[in-house]
Design a protein around this motif. Sequence first.
Motif, PDB file in Angstrom:
ATOM      1  N   CYS A 128      36.543  38.317  39.871  1.00  0.00           N
ATOM      2  CA  CYS A 128      36.262  39.502  39.635  1.00  0.00           C
ATOM      3  C   CYS A 128      37.568  39.576  40.735  1.00  0.00           C
ATOM      4  O   CYS A 128      37.370  39.280  41.543  1.00  0.00           O
ATOM      5  N   CYS A 166      31.642  40.158  38.228  1.00  0.00           N
ATOM      6  CA  CYS A 166      30.908  41.388  38.414  1.00  0.00           C
ATOM      7  C   CYS A 166      30.938  42.451  37.003  1.00  0.00           C
ATOM      8  O   CYS A 166      31.705  41.629  36.138  1.00  0.00           O
ATOM      9  N   HIS A 219      30.989  46.891  40.151  1.00  0.00           N
ATOM     10  CA  HIS A 219      31.100  45.108  40.913  1.00  0.00           C
ATOM     11  C   HIS A 219      29.156  44.916  41.331  1.00  0.00           C
ATOM     12  O   HIS A 219      28.924  44.356  41.580  1.00  0.00           O
ATOM     13  N   CYS A 226      37.916  41.722  43.217  1.00  0.00           N
ATOM     14  CA  CYS A 226      37.234  41.504  44.333  1.00  0.00           C
ATOM     15  C   CYS A 226      36.608  40.723  45.040  1.00  0.00           C
ATOM     16  O   CYS A 226      36.194  40.592  46.670  1.00  0.00           O
TER      17      CYS A 226
HETATM   18 ZN   LIG Z   1      34.456  42.914  41.662  1.00  0.00          ZN
END
Ligand SMILES: [Zn+2]
Length: 398
Positions: free
Chosen positions: A259, A266, A249, A261
Amino acid sequence: MISIDRPTADLGDVRVTNRAAVLRHVRRHAPCSRADVAAHTGLNKATVSSLVAELIEHGLLRETGLTENRVGRPATMLVLDGSRYVGLGLRVGADELVAVAAGLGGDPVLTWRRAFPAATAGPEETVKALAALTRRAVNRIGADRTVLGLTVAVAGLVDPDGDVPAAPALGWRGVPLAASVRRALRDRDFPVAVDTEANLAVLAERRHGPYAATTDLVHLTGGPAIGAGLISGGRLLRGGRGFAGDVGHLPLAADGPACDCGRRGCLTALLGVDAVIRRLLPGAGPVTDHLPEVERIQVLARAGDEPVRTGLTEIGRLLGQATSVLSGLLDPEVVVVGGHLAALAPWLLPAAHAELAARTPVPPGVRLEASTLGSAAGALGGATAALATVEAGRLPAG
Ligand SMILES: [Zn+2]
């Protein structure tokens, strides 16, 4: 867990240290004579003879003929003996399990791949599959060889107890993997450890790739989540909690693709195998088996498909950027890429090298190369790690 960078408790024992020095010298310079070992380790000849006799008796070294190619008397040469003990490594990939058994000399005794969807199967089924694969491998290895240990490679975070707090590529959270595998194999008497695929892959690169003499080396894994195995000054960097190298990340492009996340751009969202397939094969849809799709990309790239070639050049540039970040942090001699990044290296690396050169303040800078170990790298590193206590100079029991 088996430590691959921390000294064992009785390193104070001089004989253990000396045994390790003899094994290390033979590993790097075999075939070599007792006199060579003495000359290069600084141990006296009587000590070397006594240690070598002990190591031969325990099946860790063997003699191999005489060499004529010396001044003076022909000497009996020594090599590592890989016939009695093996380390076992298993890799949990997103769509396959890989098993490797290797002897002390590094020669793979077996390399198996088994298609297995660890992400959809979940941790419990994966542990059962790992245990079944281990039993089959141990049977194949045979009763005349002893398994010294098993190390499981998993792409994700692994703490010092072998728990996996998070493995996004597999959709796992809070999995006590080492304890579960130990429980499933409780009738076996070898130790079980878990480490990250990146840590074990970089260990395999250093031991079995062309980087034995490299003290500063990074392996960047391919696959659904990108991780880095970091060797700096000859030691594996683990960080405070064991999470060093979790670079997936690292922000590379603020306006990049979304992403998992929740952020954008990332490293994994740009260079991970799913991201690469989505970008280069827009019609592919969700992919569970990555290999055929990566092969399709190779076919299109070879055929000169313009959008695929352009896409690979852009991805290569991003790989060059990511490498320059790692280079700025760690100043490695070599960064080796694995997985799909290695499979696509002929089209990624030219652009990556150009990007890297433009960002290198003092040439020649870091070398960026493709791994030659394939998807077995993590498992091969696991087998290597499982032999660590013997390589550290401890004699196997029995
Ligand atoms: Zn990420």
